[in-house]
Design an enzyme around this catalytic site. Structure first.
Site, short mmCIF file in Angstrom:
data_model
loop_
_atom_site.label_atom_id
_atom_site.label_comp_id
_atom_site.label_asym_id
_atom_site.label_seq_id
_atom_site.Cartn_x
_atom_site.Cartn_y
_atom_site.Cartn_z
N HIS A 1 0.87 -1.18 0.00
CA HIS A 1 0.00 0.00 0.00
C HIS A 1 0.91 1.24 0.00
O HIS A 1 1.75 1.38 -0.89
CB HIS A 1 -0.91 -0.12 1.23
CG HIS A 1 -2.09 0.79 1.27
ND1 HIS A 1 -2.48 1.59 0.24
CD2 HIS A 1 -3.00 1.03 2.28
CE1 HIS A 1 -3.57 2.27 0.59
NE2 HIS A 1 -3.89 1.95 1.83
N HIS B 1 -2.21 -2.37 -9.76
CA HIS B 1 -3.19 -1.76 -8.87
C HIS B 1 -4.45 -2.60 -8.90
O HIS B 1 -4.82 -3.14 -9.94
CB HIS B 1 -3.50 -0.32 -9.35
CG HIS B 1 -4.13 0.50 -8.28
ND1 HIS B 1 -5.49 0.49 -8.05
CD2 HIS B 1 -3.59 1.33 -7.36
CE1 HIS B 1 -5.74 1.30 -7.04
NE2 HIS B 1 -4.62 1.81 -6.60
N ASP C 1 2.92 5.34 -6.77
CA ASP C 1 4.14 5.22 -5.97
C ASP C 1 5.39 5.04 -6.81
O ASP C 1 6.50 5.12 -6.28
CB ASP C 1 4.00 4.01 -5.03
CG ASP C 1 3.01 4.29 -3.92
OD1 ASP C 1 2.99 5.43 -3.44
OD2 ASP C 1 2.24 3.38 -3.56
N1 CMC Z 1 4.91 -7.12 -10.07
C1 CMC Z 1 4.79 -8.36 -10.63
N2 CMC Z 1 3.65 -9.02 -10.76
C2 CMC Z 1 2.55 -8.42 -10.27
C3 CMC Z 1 2.59 -7.17 -9.67
C4 CMC Z 1 3.83 -6.49 -9.59
N3 CMC Z 1 3.93 -5.28 -9.04
N4 CMC Z 1 1.34 -6.83 -9.26
C5 CMC Z 1 0.55 -7.85 -9.60
N5 CMC Z 1 1.28 -8.82 -10.21
C6 CMC Z 1 0.78 -10.06 -10.79
C7 CMC Z 1 0.45 -11.08 -9.72
O1 CMC Z 1 1.55 -11.91 -9.44
C8 CMC Z 1 -0.68 -11.82 -10.36
O2 CMC Z 1 -0.14 -12.69 -11.33
P1 CMC Z 1 -0.79 -14.15 -11.55
O3 CMC Z 1 -2.17 -13.90 -12.08
O4 CMC Z 1 0.13 -14.83 -12.50
O5 CMC Z 1 -0.81 -14.78 -10.19
C9 CMC Z 1 -1.43 -10.74 -11.12
O6 CMC Z 1 -0.45 -9.75 -11.43
C10 CMC Z 1 -2.57 -10.09 -10.32
O7 CMC Z 1 -2.02 -9.65 -9.09
P2 CMC Z 1 -2.82 -9.61 -7.75
O8 CMC Z 1 -1.85 -9.71 -6.62
O9 CMC Z 1 -3.96 -10.58 -7.80
O10 CMC Z 1 -3.43 -8.15 -7.82
P3 CMC Z 1 -4.05 -7.36 -6.62
O11 CMC Z 1 -5.12 -6.51 -7.19
O12 CMC Z 1 -4.40 -8.24 -5.49
O13 CMC Z 1 -2.80 -6.46 -6.11
C11 CMC Z 1 -1.31 -4.70 -5.77
C12 CMC Z 1 -2.68 -5.11 -6.33
C13 CMC Z 1 -1.16 -3.19 -5.83
C14 CMC Z 1 -1.22 -5.11 -4.27
C15 CMC Z 1 -0.21 -5.41 -6.58
O14 CMC Z 1 -0.27 -5.01 -7.92
C16 CMC Z 1 1.18 -5.16 -6.02
O15 CMC Z 1 1.62 -5.88 -5.12
N6 CMC Z 1 1.94 -4.13 -6.54
C17 CMC Z 1 3.22 -3.78 -6.01
C18 CMC Z 1 3.06 -2.93 -4.75
C19 CMC Z 1 2.60 -1.53 -5.09
O16 CMC Z 1 3.12 -0.87 -5.97
N7 CMC Z 1 1.59 -1.05 -4.32
C20 CMC Z 1 1.08 0.33 -4.43
C21 CMC Z 1 -0.32 0.36 -4.93
S1 CMC Z 1 -0.83 2.02 -5.41
C22 CMC Z 1 -0.84 2.95 -4.00
C23 CMC Z 1 -1.63 2.40 -2.87
O17 CMC Z 1 -2.70 1.82 -3.04
O18 CMC Z 1 -1.18 2.57 -1.75
#
Ligand code: CMC
Length: 439
Positions: free
Chosen positions: A268, A307, A363
């Site tokens: 986050h 995201h 971010d």
């Molecule tokens: N790098 C590599 N792979 C990713 C990433 C990433 N940053 N984000 C998602 N994926 C992949 C994930 O492994 C999954 O792949 P698969 O379908 O093969 O298993 C797919 O994309 C969907 O990911 P998810 O985890 O189901 O997506 P989510 O909606 O639960 O997670 C997120 C959203 C923001 C937590 C995630 O994208 C992430 O961890 N990003 C990196 C951390 C980040 O930058 N966070 C800041 C978010 S914006 C500001 C805020 O909200 O605070």
């Protein structure tokens, strides 16, 4: 059959049910009438991580994740970033309308005149270890503020609520700057009421021996824009925590402490800090492909990418890229920018990221700007929490006044043991991975 309904056939019983659809949603409580017998509890929906569940009705922030749209109270984020100020946006989020000149003057006066913190809070800041993370200090001290304001518990009194709103928006930058000063062993610098909201924050962070701190106008404006971009983002993890904690009718300082704790995590608001650590680890542009390969192999994530809601470029990231150029003209270019641009270029061409709709989020670039402005990496999540406070408070007040809201209390699907009799200790056996069991 009426329009705007959903007809459900329960194949267990053959019975049909009509469920109303309102604003594109069905009420989970309407599923409860779907039962196999009179004793049956009724059907529930299962939605870990709220992937497809609306927890509230809101008039504050609108996001269209597919189109990359973000609006506060109907105003596009691009227009607010260009034309407004953070304090005006905070007013907009909380009151629902942009202020008139008189309202803005009064609002700004009230925020400016609540920036000081009790000297005892300053002393509690002193109690933290010298290398304590500033976000931990912020969470601890904002929660501690609740013990100073007895009227904070009077949450259904609009006057008392207003007072806490002024105090929280005003004091977060002071707590944040004091946490930083403590972590570097510098004397605390008190608020300067002649300065703007971001200008005063820069003053409390960076003032040295000069009699009067004069913020650099470009950096002050850049910080104001970054504050606008971070002010609210509908039902994200931190805001959901704010609403959930606030639904118990606790005071807003305790709820903000909980929301800030949720924001702290690397998935986050802690992501901006994680991005900088990642860029440092990569070290140079030529090592980017190797890092991308590791991410694709499941060894970590590309921080600042992806995201839950945006499946297109995060509109905040687009604005931040422009702000970065203005800041770098003053500070000189942050050397990690080239690594970030190369990461973005390669990732946006790579099928792994394209097929999963992973784009840079807010971010990805914010930390690069903060670093160029001399903020240490530890301060990045704190810089997110300061402006998000107005969004949390707007959402908290909306939740409190919403007649449909009650204490947040999700259901569960219980998959554990049925009833079993207590086992005397001499009859228990140790099993790998399990504490105790009978023969
Ligand atoms: N790098 C590599 N792979 C990713 C990433 C990433 N940053 N984000 C998602 N994926 C992949 C994930 O492994 C999954 O792949 P698969 O379908 O093969 O298993 C797919 O994309 C969907 O990911 P998810 O985890 O189901 O997506 P989510 O909606 O639960 O997670 C997120 C959203 C923001 C937590 C995630 O994208 C992430 O961890 N990003 C990196 C951390 C980040 O930058 N966070 C800041 C978010 S914006 C500001 C805020 O909200 O605070």
């Amino acid at each position: 059959m009426t329009a705007n309904t959903l007809t459900v056939t329960d194949n267990r019983t053959g019975k049909q049910y009509e469920v109303p659809i309102e604003n594109g949603v069905v009420r989970a409580m309407d599923l409860r009438k779907i039962k196999i017998s009179d004793e049956d509890f009724g059907l529930m929906s299962y939605d870990p991580a709220f992937m497809n569940t609306a927890s509230c009705k809101s008039n504050i922030t609108f996001i269209d994740g597919d189109k990359g749209i973000l609006r506060y109270r109907g105003y596009p984020i691009e227009q607010l970033a260009e034309k407004s100020t953070y304090l005006e946006v905070a007013y907009l989020l909380i009151h629902g309308e942009l202020p008139t000149a008189g309202q803005l003057k009064e609002w700004s006066w009230n925020i400016t005149h609540h920036t000081f913190i009790h000297e005892q809070i300053k002393k509690s800041m002193d109690g933290f270890h010298y290398d304590a993370h500033p976000m931990g200090m912020l969470i601890g001290t904002v929660g501690a503020l609740s013990t100073f304001y007895k009227d904070a518990k009077d949450i259904f009194n609009p006057e008392a609520r207003r007072h806490q709103i002024f105090r929280l928006i005003a004091k977060m930058p002071t707590l944040a700057a004091f946490a930083y000063r403590h972590s570097v062993g510098m004397p605390y610098d008190y608020p300067d009421n002649d300065l703007t909201y971001p200008g005063n924050f820069l003053n409390m962070m960076f003032k040295m021996t000069e009699v009067k701190y004069k913020p650099n106008r470009v950096l002050e404006h850049a910080l104001d824009v970054l504050f606008i971009l971070h002010a609210d983002h509908e039902q994200n993890c931190g805001t959901n925590a704010m609403r959930s904690i606030g639904s118990s009718h606790v005071d807003p300082y305790s709820a903000v402490a909980g929301a800030a704790a949720a924001l702290y995590g690397p998935l986050h608001g802690g992501a901006n800090e994680a991005v900088l650590r990642m860029l440092k680890e990569i070290g140079s542009k030529d090592r980017v492909p190797e890092y991308i390969k590791k991410v694709k192999n499941g060894e970590g994530r590309l921080m600042g990418f992806g995201h839950r809601v945006y499946k297109n470029y995060d509109p905040r990231a687009r604005i931040i890229k422009q702000v970065a150029e203005e800041v770098f003209e003053v500070t000189g270019k942050n050397p990690v920018l080239d690594i970030a641009l190369e990461l973005e270029r390669i990732a946006l061409e790579d099928d792994y990221f394209v097929s999963r709709k992973l784009y840079p989020n807010v971010d990805f670039y914010s930390g690069i700007i903060y670093q160029a402005m001399n903020f240490p990496v530890d301060m990045f999540p704190v810089l997110f929490a300061i402006p998000r406070t107005s969004g949390w408070l707007a959402q908290w007040e909306e939740m409190l006044l919403d007649k449909e809201q009650k204490i947040a209390r999700p259901r569960q699907v219980y998959l554990g043991y049925g009833t079993r009799d207590y086992l005397p200790i001499e009859k228990r056996k140790e099993l790998e991975g399990k504490a105790a069991t009978a023969d």
